[in-house]
Design a protein around this motif. Sequence first.
Motif, PDB file in Angstrom:
ATOM      1  N   SER A 115       0.830  -1.209   0.000  1.00 26.16           N
ATOM      2  CA  SER A 115       0.000   0.000   0.000  1.00 26.16           C
ATOM      3  C   SER A 115       0.862   1.256   0.000  1.00 26.16           C
ATOM      4  N   ALA A 116       1.938   1.205   0.777  1.00 24.19           N
ATOM      5  CA  ALA A 116       2.775   2.396   0.906  1.00 24.19           C
ATOM      6  C   ALA A 116       3.506   2.713  -0.395  1.00 24.19           C
ATOM      7  N   LEU A 117       3.716   1.697  -1.215  1.00 28.00           N
ATOM      8  CA  LEU A 117       4.458   1.909  -2.459  1.00 28.00           C
ATOM      9  C   LEU A 117       3.586   2.499  -3.565  1.00 28.00           C
ATOM     10  N   ARG A 118       2.248   2.516  -3.359  1.00 25.08           N
ATOM     11  CA  ARG A 118       1.370   2.973  -4.435  1.00 25.08           C
ATOM     12  C   ARG A 118       0.847   4.383  -4.182  1.00 25.08           C
ATOM     13  N   PRO A 119       0.686   5.166  -5.244  1.00 26.60           N
ATOM     14  CA  PRO A 119       0.159   6.516  -5.066  1.00 26.60           C
ATOM     15  C   PRO A 119      -1.315   6.489  -4.663  1.00 26.60           C
ATOM     16  N   TYR A 120      -1.712   7.475  -3.886  1.00 24.16           N
ATOM     17  CA  TYR A 120      -3.078   7.524  -3.363  1.00 24.16           C
ATOM     18  C   TYR A 120      -4.096   7.575  -4.493  1.00 24.16           C
ATOM     19  N   GLY A 121      -3.811   8.387  -5.491  1.00 22.86           N
ATOM     20  CA  GLY A 121      -4.745   8.557  -6.606  1.00 22.86           C
ATOM     21  C   GLY A 121      -5.081   7.231  -7.264  1.00 22.86           C
ATOM     22  N   GLU A 122      -4.055   6.436  -7.454  1.00 21.73           N
ATOM     23  CA  GLU A 122      -4.279   5.161  -8.143  1.00 21.73           C
ATOM     24  C   GLU A 122      -5.134   4.206  -7.312  1.00 21.73           C
ATOM     25  N   THR A 123      -4.795   4.086  -6.028  1.00 20.43           N
ATOM     26  CA  THR A 123      -5.555   3.142  -5.201  1.00 20.43           C
ATOM     27  C   THR A 123      -6.990   3.595  -5.010  1.00 20.43           C
TER      28      THR A 123
ATOM     29  N   LEU B 116       8.611   5.264  -4.197  1.00 19.59           N
ATOM     30  CA  LEU B 116       8.864   5.540  -2.780  1.00 19.59           C
ATOM     31  C   LEU B 116       8.311   6.901  -2.354  1.00 19.59           C
ATOM     32  N   ASP B 117       7.489   7.497  -3.197  1.00 19.05           N
ATOM     33  CA  ASP B 117       6.993   8.848  -2.908  1.00 19.05           C
ATOM     34  C   ASP B 117       6.334   8.972  -1.543  1.00 19.05           C
ATOM     35  N   ASN B 118       5.489   7.973  -1.195  1.00 22.11           N
ATOM     36  CA  ASN B 118       4.824   8.056   0.103  1.00 22.11           C
ATOM     37  C   ASN B 118       5.819   8.082   1.251  1.00 22.11           C
ATOM     38  N   PHE B 119       6.884   7.314   1.099  1.00 24.45           N
ATOM     39  CA  PHE B 119       7.892   7.280   2.161  1.00 24.45           C
ATOM     40  C   PHE B 119       8.565   8.636   2.302  1.00 24.45           C
TER      41      PHE B 119
ATOM     42  N   PHE C  54       8.052  11.162   5.431  1.00 25.36           N
ATOM     43  CA  PHE C  54       9.249  11.556   6.171  1.00 25.36           C
ATOM     44  C   PHE C  54       9.367  13.071   6.255  1.00 25.36           C
ATOM     45  N   GLU C  55       9.092  13.750   5.130  1.00 22.59           N
ATOM     46  CA  GLU C  55       9.276  15.199   5.106  1.00 22.59           C
ATOM     47  C   GLU C  55       8.092  15.955   5.707  1.00 22.59           C
ATOM     48  N   GLN C  56       6.897  15.589   5.272  1.00 23.74           N
ATOM     49  CA  GLN C  56       5.706  16.293   5.749  1.00 23.74           C
ATOM     50  C   GLN C  56       5.591  16.279   7.252  1.00 23.74           C
ATOM     51  N   SER C  57       5.940  15.154   7.849  1.00 26.81           N
ATOM     52  CA  SER C  57       5.726  15.043   9.274  1.00 26.81           C
ATOM     53  C   SER C  57       6.980  15.401  10.058  1.00 26.81           C
ATOM     54  N   ASP C  58       8.035  15.818   9.358  1.00 30.53           N
ATOM     55  CA  ASP C  58       9.256  16.201  10.051  1.00 30.53           C
ATOM     56  C   ASP C  58       9.760  15.049  10.923  1.00 30.53           C
TER      57      ASP C  58
ATOM     58  N   THR D 274      -3.639  12.333   5.296  1.00 31.11           N
ATOM     59  CA  THR D 274      -5.047  12.178   4.981  1.00 31.11           C
ATOM     60  C   THR D 274      -5.304  10.893   4.227  1.00 31.11           C
ATOM     61  N   ASP D 275      -4.242  10.260   3.718  1.00 31.46           N
ATOM     62  CA  ASP D 275      -4.514   9.018   2.992  1.00 31.46           C
ATOM     63  C   ASP D 275      -3.804   7.832   3.628  1.00 31.46           C
ATOM     64  N   PRO D 276      -4.450   6.670   3.572  1.00 31.30           N
ATOM     65  CA  PRO D 276      -3.926   5.481   4.241  1.00 31.30           C
ATOM     66  C   PRO D 276      -2.554   5.061   3.724  1.00 31.30           C
ATOM     67  N   ASN D 277      -2.278   5.330   2.453  1.00 35.41           N
ATOM     68  CA  ASN D 277      -0.985   4.937   1.906  1.00 35.41           C
ATOM     69  C   ASN D 277       0.154   5.667   2.619  1.00 35.41           C
ATOM     70  N   LEU D 278      -0.135   6.932   2.909  1.00 32.31           N
ATOM     71  CA  LEU D 278       0.870   7.744   3.591  1.00 32.31           C
ATOM     72  C   LEU D 278       1.029   7.277   5.040  1.00 32.31           C
ATOM     73  N   VAL D 279      -0.091   6.928   5.681  1.00 33.95           N
ATOM     74  CA  VAL D 279      -0.031   6.410   7.050  1.00 33.95           C
ATOM     75  C   VAL D 279       0.786   5.117   7.072  1.00 33.95           C
ATOM     76  N   ALA D 280       0.546   4.258   6.082  1.00 32.27           N
ATOM     77  CA  ALA D 280       1.297   3.012   6.010  1.00 32.27           C
ATOM     78  C   ALA D 280       2.789   3.300   5.920  1.00 32.27           C
ATOM     79  N   ALA D 281       3.140   4.246   5.046  1.00 28.38           N
ATOM     80  CA  ALA D 281       4.554   4.579   4.887  1.00 28.38           C
ATOM     81  C   ALA D 281       5.128   5.124   6.194  1.00 28.38           C
ATOM     82  N   GLY D 282       4.368   6.008   6.849  1.00 29.46           N
ATOM     83  CA  GLY D 282       4.836   6.582   8.109  1.00 29.46           C
ATOM     84  C   GLY D 282       5.038   5.519   9.173  1.00 29.46           C
ATOM     85  N   ALA D 283       4.067   4.617   9.296  1.00 28.82           N
ATOM     86  CA  ALA D 283       4.159   3.564  10.311  1.00 28.82           C
ATOM     87  C   ALA D 283       5.361   2.665  10.032  1.00 28.82           C
TER      88      ALA D 283
END
Lengths: 276, 327
Positions: A23-31, A45-48, A52-56, A238-247
């Motif tokens: 999930s983390a490897l795929r862009p939100y728009g596509e999923t 690796l965009d979500n990663f 990493f950057e957005q959340s500092d 705001t999207d689960p893919n990003l949460v997955a990457a963060g976790a």
Amino acid sequence: MLHVFLAGTALAWLAPLLWAVFSALRPYGETSSKGYVSWPDTLNLDNFTNAFEQSDMLHYFGNTLIIAVPAVLLTLFLSSCVAFRVSRFDFRLNLALLLVFTAGNLLPQQVIITPLYRLYLLTDLPGVTASGKLYDSALGLVLIHVAFQSGFCTFVLSNYMRSLPQELTEAALVDGASVWRLYWQITLPLCKPAMAALATLLSIWIYNDFFWALVLISTGENMPVTSALNNLSGQYFTDPNLVAAGALLTAVPTLIVYFALQRQFVSGLTLGSNKS
Amino acid sequence: MTTDTTTTQSPEAAARPPAGPALAKRRAARSRRRLLTRRDRFTLAAMVGVPTVLHLILVWVTALASVALAFTTWDGIGFDSIKWVGLDNFRQLFEDNPQFWPALQHNAVWFVALILVPTPFGLFLAVQLDKRIRFSRVYQTAYFLPVVISMACIGFVWQLVYNPDTGLINSLTGANEPGHYIDWIGDPDLNLWAVLVAASWRHTGYMMILYLAGLKSVDPSLREAAALDGAGEWQTFRHVVFPTLRPTNTVVLVVTVIESLRAFDLVFVFNKGAQGTELLSILVTNNIIGESSRIGYGSAIAVVLLVISLAVIIPYLVAAFRKERRS
């Protein structure tokens, strides 16, 4: 046959994690247009990098570092001191002391949190911590980690030290060595394997701590990375893919420690359980 | 360093008079005490004193304070507002709080579920991996990986599996269409079981490691003897191996009770212990980070948790220490 079964379960065991990676490897728009269970068009690796950057995240990793490093070192130092005393000298309170330490470590954290929280709010430390109190400070977290974890470490180290030959320290004492030397130069170097195992275990435990930081830190900025994730997931992602990457990113350091020091970690876990 | 010291020591140790072991020990203790200078004694006192005071204040004094506060009401502002109310908090807790009994029950369910599913499964995996098969290490790592990851992170990972519209399960079963939702996290009849699957997932690896360590200490000659007597695999396990795992079983039991009393992170990340997943730990925490700060009341819940924990911890430790002293 056995291998098929074991390989199957092992794969099933990793499935939730692999799913998170996928999930983390795929862009939100596509999923969101194709659904989550679908053949991927793009994997990147965009979500990663975004998570990493957005959340500092680097900042929160830094917070963890200033809590975990002193906490691990202090716990090892203090519990080895107690273990040395109780395992090398006849001390009337030996057993009671060990019982108190070990039992304290087994308590659920919530048993002590209400008074602890109040105590931390009441302790004024102007100039020592940024918040001026123990509350909302790295120092406060270090102290509670040390106090709590020293139970387990004292127990393990005292068992370990007891297995070292008594003659070692006895003879040195006859030769006029100071107690400190017996501890620092003779006993401690012999405890290296146990200390290494405990250090691995402690760093993973303290890194993974969620609860203490959640309650004892009020400024989101001051949180260690594991607890910060909880805030971040609502605040920035705001999207689960990003949460997955963060976790997954927060799990990376523990995985590195585990893979590098697997033997120490496992032996540490069983060191405590087998002796008793 | 090790060898160095032992070699210089051994002649001296050999020269010691062949007294009874107890007598020799007492004599050694006495002579050691005489050898300690005042500074040594001060060092020793500090070595034990500093960590003990820290541990006592932050863990045991606060635990006792929980007990004391459980009999009071306090808004947390100023000590003068502390009022003694006797058993009022407990009465309210047992009679009026709609969350208390479910929470207690969920803690119990948590324990029963962990002991019935992941524990035997962990034991089973350990027995298989103990056979020195190929790739044993790889399998072991796969099963153990969840134990290394934080509970909070596990909560996030499992949300991706359980999420009603984007989650893996509903996407696979087609239950992610409006009207067909299975709300794994929101449904109070389902969410406890959903969290327990995630908790069991982690617990299995932990149990496997404990049992693997236990199995390593089983005397191989026992197994050989059983094989010579013509015992099958199951018979050998049932009558020879399993009985020797008794110490491990005790540890596993205690660890599982404590884990189920401590359960918190996973549920908090999942749905903050909303309907269906209440736990004692969550109720205590909500009293601190929630809007209402009813300290006495929160402490009363903590006391319930403390009493249950100590009822398990103390007998176990006393038995463990007694055994150790004997050996």
